[in-house]
Design an enzyme around this catalytic site. Sequence first.
Site, PDB file in Angstrom:
ATOM      1  N   THR A 106      85.361  11.305  36.006  1.00 16.69           N
ATOM      2  CA  THR A 106      86.391  12.349  35.979  1.00 16.69           C
ATOM      3  C   THR A 106      87.746  11.687  35.766  1.00 16.69           C
ATOM      4  O   THR A 106      87.893  10.480  35.938  1.00 16.69           O
ATOM      5  CB  THR A 106      86.431  13.111  37.313  1.00 16.69           C
ATOM      6  OG1 THR A 106      86.804  12.189  38.341  1.00 16.69           O
ATOM      7  CG2 THR A 106      85.081  13.722  37.652  1.00 16.69           C
ATOM      8  N   TYR A 151      73.164 -12.231  41.824  1.00 15.90           N
ATOM      9  CA  TYR A 151      72.935 -11.004  41.051  1.00 15.90           C
ATOM     10  C   TYR A 151      72.143 -11.358  39.802  1.00 15.90           C
ATOM     11  O   TYR A 151      72.681 -11.855  38.815  1.00 15.90           O
ATOM     12  CB  TYR A 151      74.292 -10.404  40.686  1.00 15.90           C
ATOM     13  CG  TYR A 151      74.287  -8.942  40.314  1.00 15.90           C
ATOM     14  CD1 TYR A 151      73.112  -8.263  39.975  1.00 15.90           C
ATOM     15  CD2 TYR A 151      75.473  -8.223  40.301  1.00 15.90           C
ATOM     16  CE1 TYR A 151      73.140  -6.926  39.644  1.00 15.90           C
ATOM     17  CE2 TYR A 151      75.515  -6.882  39.967  1.00 15.90           C
ATOM     18  CZ  TYR A 151      74.341  -6.236  39.631  1.00 15.90           C
ATOM     19  OH  TYR A 151      74.379  -4.907  39.297  1.00 15.90           O
ATOM     20  N   LYS A 195      69.811  -9.845  44.252  1.00 19.19           N
ATOM     21  CA  LYS A 195      69.680  -8.483  43.739  1.00 19.19           C
ATOM     22  C   LYS A 195      69.244  -8.573  42.298  1.00 19.19           C
ATOM     23  O   LYS A 195      69.819  -9.346  41.524  1.00 19.19           O
ATOM     24  CB  LYS A 195      71.031  -7.775  43.840  1.00 19.19           C
ATOM     25  CG  LYS A 195      71.159  -6.518  42.968  1.00 19.19           C
ATOM     26  CD  LYS A 195      72.441  -5.778  43.259  1.00 19.19           C
ATOM     27  CE  LYS A 195      72.725  -4.743  42.180  1.00 19.19           C
ATOM     28  NZ  LYS A 195      73.875  -3.886  42.521  1.00 19.19           N
ATOM     29  N   LYS A 197      68.942  -6.568  38.783  1.00 20.04           N
ATOM     30  CA  LYS A 197      69.277  -5.384  37.998  1.00 20.04           C
ATOM     31  C   LYS A 197      68.006  -4.919  37.302  1.00 20.04           C
ATOM     32  O   LYS A 197      67.427  -5.633  36.488  1.00 20.04           O
ATOM     33  CB  LYS A 197      70.349  -5.733  36.960  1.00 20.04           C
ATOM     34  CG  LYS A 197      70.704  -4.613  36.011  1.00 20.04           C
ATOM     35  CD  LYS A 197      71.248  -3.385  36.719  1.00 20.04           C
ATOM     36  CE  LYS A 197      72.701  -3.582  37.091  1.00 20.04           C
ATOM     37  NZ  LYS A 197      73.249  -2.420  37.854  1.00 20.04           N
ATOM     38  N   ASP A 225      67.799  -2.597  41.593  1.00 12.51           N
ATOM     39  CA  ASP A 225      68.734  -1.532  41.199  1.00 12.51           C
ATOM     40  C   ASP A 225      68.491  -1.086  39.775  1.00 12.51           C
ATOM     41  O   ASP A 225      68.985  -1.698  38.829  1.00 12.51           O
ATOM     42  CB  ASP A 225      70.165  -2.054  41.333  1.00 12.51           C
ATOM     43  CG  ASP A 225      71.187  -1.130  40.677  1.00 12.51           C
ATOM     44  OD1 ASP A 225      70.881   0.066  40.498  1.00 12.51           O
ATOM     45  OD2 ASP A 225      72.295  -1.598  40.355  1.00 12.51           O
ATOM     46  N   PRO A 226      67.725  -0.005  39.587  1.00 13.22           N
ATOM     47  CA  PRO A 226      67.463   0.481  38.217  1.00 13.22           C
ATOM     48  C   PRO A 226      68.496   1.490  37.728  1.00 13.22           C
ATOM     49  O   PRO A 226      68.216   2.190  36.741  1.00 13.22           O
ATOM     50  CB  PRO A 226      66.092   1.139  38.374  1.00 13.22           C
ATOM     51  CG  PRO A 226      66.108   1.701  39.758  1.00 13.22           C
ATOM     52  CD  PRO A 226      66.970   0.768  40.594  1.00 13.22           C
ATOM     53  N   ASN A 227      69.644   1.582  38.382  1.00 14.76           N
ATOM     54  CA  ASN A 227      70.724   2.471  37.911  1.00 14.76           C
ATOM     55  C   ASN A 227      70.274   3.913  37.701  1.00 14.76           C
ATOM     56  O   ASN A 227      70.655   4.555  36.711  1.00 14.76           O
ATOM     57  CB  ASN A 227      71.326   1.928  36.607  1.00 14.76           C
ATOM     58  CG  ASN A 227      72.341   0.821  36.863  1.00 14.76           C
ATOM     59  OD1 ASN A 227      72.193  -0.284  36.372  1.00 14.76           O
ATOM     60  ND2 ASN A 227      73.357   1.102  37.662  1.00 14.76           N
ATOM     61  N   ASN A 273      75.823   3.249  44.179  1.00 14.16           N
ATOM     62  CA  ASN A 273      77.193   3.200  43.668  1.00 14.16           C
ATOM     63  C   ASN A 273      77.326   4.199  42.528  1.00 14.16           C
ATOM     64  O   ASN A 273      78.255   4.133  41.738  1.00 14.16           O
ATOM     65  CB  ASN A 273      77.548   1.808  43.156  1.00 14.16           C
ATOM     66  CG  ASN A 273      76.765   1.470  41.912  1.00 14.16           C
ATOM     67  OD1 ASN A 273      75.603   1.128  42.021  1.00 14.16           O
ATOM     68  ND2 ASN A 273      77.358   1.588  40.723  1.00 14.16           N
ATOM     69  N   ASP A 297      83.387   0.010  45.784  1.00 12.35           N
ATOM     70  CA  ASP A 297      83.973  -0.761  44.697  1.00 12.35           C
ATOM     71  C   ASP A 297      85.451  -0.415  44.743  1.00 12.35           C
ATOM     72  O   ASP A 297      85.827   0.733  44.485  1.00 12.35           O
ATOM     73  CB  ASP A 297      83.348  -0.322  43.369  1.00 12.35           C
ATOM     74  CG  ASP A 297      83.839  -1.144  42.195  1.00 12.35           C
ATOM     75  OD1 ASP A 297      85.060  -1.400  42.120  1.00 12.35           O
ATOM     76  OD2 ASP A 297      83.011  -1.519  41.344  1.00 12.35           O
ATOM     77  N   HIS A 324      80.091  -3.215  45.815  1.00  7.80           N
ATOM     78  CA  HIS A 324      79.514  -3.138  44.479  1.00  7.80           C
ATOM     79  C   HIS A 324      80.330  -3.994  43.513  1.00  7.80           C
ATOM     80  O   HIS A 324      81.492  -4.275  43.749  1.00  7.80           O
ATOM     81  CB  HIS A 324      79.553  -1.667  44.044  1.00  7.80           C
ATOM     82  CG  HIS A 324      79.357  -1.446  42.587  1.00  7.80           C
ATOM     83  ND1 HIS A 324      80.397  -1.162  41.730  1.00  7.80           N
ATOM     84  CD2 HIS A 324      78.240  -1.474  41.834  1.00  7.80           C
ATOM     85  CE1 HIS A 324      79.916  -1.000  40.519  1.00  7.80           C
ATOM     86  NE2 HIS A 324      78.616  -1.187  40.543  1.00  7.80           N
ATOM     87  N   SER A 325      79.683  -4.388  42.446  1.00  9.70           N
ATOM     88  CA  SER A 325      80.388  -5.177  41.443  1.00  9.70           C
ATOM     89  C   SER A 325      80.108  -4.650  40.054  1.00  9.70           C
ATOM     90  O   SER A 325      79.006  -4.211  39.744  1.00  9.70           O
ATOM     91  CB  SER A 325      79.922  -6.628  41.528  1.00  9.70           C
ATOM     92  OG  SER A 325      80.228  -7.323  40.337  1.00  9.70           O
ATOM     93  N   ASN A 326      81.136  -4.655  39.260  1.00 11.68           N
ATOM     94  CA  ASN A 326      80.992  -4.513  37.831  1.00 11.68           C
ATOM     95  C   ASN A 326      81.587  -5.798  37.268  1.00 11.68           C
ATOM     96  O   ASN A 326      82.255  -6.529  37.995  1.00 11.68           O
ATOM     97  CB  ASN A 326      81.770  -3.283  37.348  1.00 11.68           C
ATOM     98  CG  ASN A 326      81.106  -2.687  36.123  1.00 11.68           C
ATOM     99  OD1 ASN A 326      80.695  -3.405  35.233  1.00 11.68           O
ATOM    100  ND2 ASN A 326      80.983  -1.379  36.098  1.00 11.68           N
ATOM    101  N   HIS A 353      79.477 -10.020  39.961  1.00  7.62           N
ATOM    102  CA  HIS A 353      79.075 -10.542  38.656  1.00  7.62           C
ATOM    103  C   HIS A 353      79.722 -11.899  38.374  1.00  7.62           C
ATOM    104  O   HIS A 353      79.472 -12.487  37.326  1.00  7.62           O
ATOM    105  CB  HIS A 353      79.535  -9.590  37.528  1.00  7.62           C
ATOM    106  CG  HIS A 353      78.711  -8.353  37.352  1.00  7.62           C
ATOM    107  ND1 HIS A 353      78.628  -7.360  38.286  1.00  7.62           N
ATOM    108  CD2 HIS A 353      77.926  -7.934  36.308  1.00  7.62           C
ATOM    109  CE1 HIS A 353      77.853  -6.381  37.836  1.00  7.62           C
ATOM    110  NE2 HIS A 353      77.411  -6.713  36.636  1.00  7.62           N
ATOM    111  N   ARG A 406      83.590  -0.861  26.396  1.00  4.03           N
ATOM    112  CA  ARG A 406      82.255  -1.338  26.713  1.00  4.03           C
ATOM    113  C   ARG A 406      81.248  -0.284  26.295  1.00  4.03           C
ATOM    114  O   ARG A 406      81.379   0.887  26.631  1.00  4.03           O
ATOM    115  CB  ARG A 406      82.135  -1.618  28.209  1.00  4.03           C
ATOM    116  CG  ARG A 406      80.731  -2.042  28.560  1.00  4.03           C
ATOM    117  CD  ARG A 406      80.599  -2.523  29.982  1.00  4.03           C
ATOM    118  NE  ARG A 406      79.191  -2.540  30.342  1.00  4.03           N
ATOM    119  CZ  ARG A 406      78.738  -2.828  31.535  1.00  4.03           C
ATOM    120  NH1 ARG A 406      79.582  -3.134  32.505  1.00  4.03           N
ATOM    121  NH2 ARG A 406      77.449  -2.817  31.785  1.00  4.03           N
TER     122      ARG A 406
END
Lengths: 427, 427
Positions: A106, A151, A195, A197, A225-227, A273, A297, A324-326, A353, A406
């Site tokens: 949003t 990660y 962890k 991904k 974590d399969p998103n 997340n 995050d 959390h990380s990006n 990351h 991205r």
Amino acid sequence: MSVALPSITGVRLTPILIADPPLLNLSGVHQPYTPRLIVEVLTSAGVIGLGETYGDAVYLERAAALSRELIGMSIGAVNAVAGLGRGADALLNDAPAASGLRGVLTTDKVRSSVVSAFEVAVFDALGRHLGVPVHTLLGGAVRDRVEYSGYLFYKWAEHPVEGASSDDWDAALDPAGIVAQARKFLAYGGFRSFKLKGGVLPPEQEIAAIRALAAEFPGAPLRLDPNGGWSMRTALQVAEELAGTIEYLEDPTAGLDDLAELHRRTAIPLATNMIVTCFDEIRPAFDRDAVQIVLSDHHFWGGLLATRDLAAICRTYGRGLSIHSNTHLGISLAAMTQVAATVPDLDYACDTHYPWQSEDVLTERFRFTDGCVAVPDAPGLGVDLDRAAMARLHERWKALPEYRNRDDVAAMRRADPAYRAPAAPKF
Amino acid sequence: MSVALPSITGVRLTPILIADPPLLNLSGVHQPYTPRLIVEVLTSAGVIGLGETYGDAVYLERAAALSRELIGMSIGAVNAVAGLGRGADALLNDAPAASGLRGVLTTDKVRSSVVSAFEVAVFDALGRHLGVPVHTLLGGAVRDRVEYSGYLFYKWAEHPVEGASSDDWDAALDPAGIVAQARKFLAYGGFRSFKLKGGVLPPEQEIAAIRALAAEFPGAPLRLDPNGGWSMRTALQVAEELAGTIEYLEDPTAGLDDLAELHRRTAIPLATNMIVTCFDEIRPAFDRDAVQIVLSDHHFWGGLLATRDLAAICRTYGRGLSIHSNTHLGISLAAMTQVAATVPDLDYACDTHYPWQSEDVLTERFRFTDGCVAVPDAPGLGVDLDRAAMARLHERWKALPEYRNRDDVAAMRRADPAYRAPAAPKF
């Protein structure tokens, strides 16, 4: 006797592109380069504060608009900075895809992702000006190091693009590859938990990878974590197979009701997340007991004070908290570490990351020991900007417009022109 | 470059007795003198930080024990100070009576009431050392003044005790007396909203007083607080009669389920400082929608950071927040004002007993303008200790052991030897 703190005299926004390895996820693969935005807050005292956030076009636009409102504000007015532009919540997209791995986006989430970088930069400036670390401005550290998990990602050896960035982490496309990667993480920084991904390969292969990790590192906390990429049926099956082996499942399915049912039926702790990404999303998730651990995050929750607010809510409602990380650089790692150091009940190793990023804008990179980052004790965030490095990465941003947003689906299409974003659920 | 902040080298605890007018409440009447504890945190830099809390024996004992643990801690370690001794929750009493107007008293509530004074004192020391106001250490003020309501009490003209403290507020035992008192509050500090301490007279008389206030001050927000002293039937009747006239009812009945039913049936907003007095009590009350406004009290919630935590929880769960008051002096008024200044959504005027206190330990008393206190902008809390005044009040504490524990029932018995604590519910 009133106190006058320095005021903000300018804001420098520097979009950059940083090298990113070909890490695989639900949507596709990381691009060879990913955008970040470096924020510098200039002050009347000469001190400069640093912040960092997402660098996609939508964030850059909002940052440019909001940065004008910072001018003239006191560096002591952190609450006011965090509240800049609050209120708008129009939908930008409605599906978790490509760069939307953080759930529904949003305009208010974009706002909070931008003001968080301003908030961190103002905290950095205030800390430098007063000669105290940022954690002192958050009530003080309760620990002197913060633990991160290793990660792990399925990945290719190299990007399917001529002249792209390279890395020395090898390919990892099966359990043996993931275990080898974990061993490399151990050598790199002594990580004591891992962890993976997920959402990349069929679930049975990811279950096998987790089992291989459990066999190789007995007792190490493991997460998958399969998103949100599994159906309820798949999620149930994975939960049953990995119960007792895994610390928690992260976003196994995409819906609140599914998560609630999954937890009710399997008792496996669920982290997110994607379902709880802002304060408005807390109550529905907690009311249904859909989420047991919230992965904060500070970028998208709105800053370090907001992260502490979230921690208080989780504590009061009996939920776990982790971070959390990006894809991020050292400014954000410093910010994550500063705030994590002040949260009393941080029960899980945080995500980062950082080991995947070979480039940084700092004069000195962070190191991990026993999986931990030492909490910086120098004034502010405790990091210094390498302007030459930042300038190089900004030149790349100017030179490579095709990577300024991205897009993991587009990146995958470079290897497979027929590739499309996966259906939901993917498995 | 690591930063070394001063450490705590000593803690001075000074119990005092302060003059208190004969204010009536559910339990009885305020004593001529009421105990408070002044805390001074001494530091290796010479700076001294000030705090204030309850002064009854149970608090003094806990403060003496916990103060030893402060020695050697950094003044930057506020989170750690607030966490001292956390965990114990044995019951000290199980009925809201006498000095138990804040609900069930546990050892953990005594602990938090003590560490809050330490936390405030450490914040004061840190602010003084760094040269910034406490609100800067809480993320910065979002307003430059904090509004308080005029806190009206039924009262006698004087204490029924030879040689007791006196005041110049006159008696107030009927609607005309309450309106006259409100007018005096208006002249004293320009208060724009009023709260009446109820549970003293039969409800129809208190309803009449509220109506008289509404007629005298059209549009001024009004509140009524009988400290949980009404039956469900009485509460329903008052709610129906005062709907539209009153901003909220505070603790009309003593039970969670009653409050929930009352709100469901009448839609009148309900505030509390008796049912929700610590973080463990939030979830049951919010789950049942028993409480719409939480009245925080930094003394018993555990400090200024805890108050900000509570504010975040209230915001997220759609509850109002305001600030509760018990008899207090200027150190606490400074602390209340500092934290209230930093909470974005403070929708209601805060409570304070301060105008009732003719004595203080400050060199300069706070003033109210338009019902507001200007947020101090000097380093720390922005107040200075009048050591001679404190010494006099401490001498009184030594001289009058009969007042060292607040007991409104015992105070009433001095006027009426046959008086007993009222049955619950009283009306």
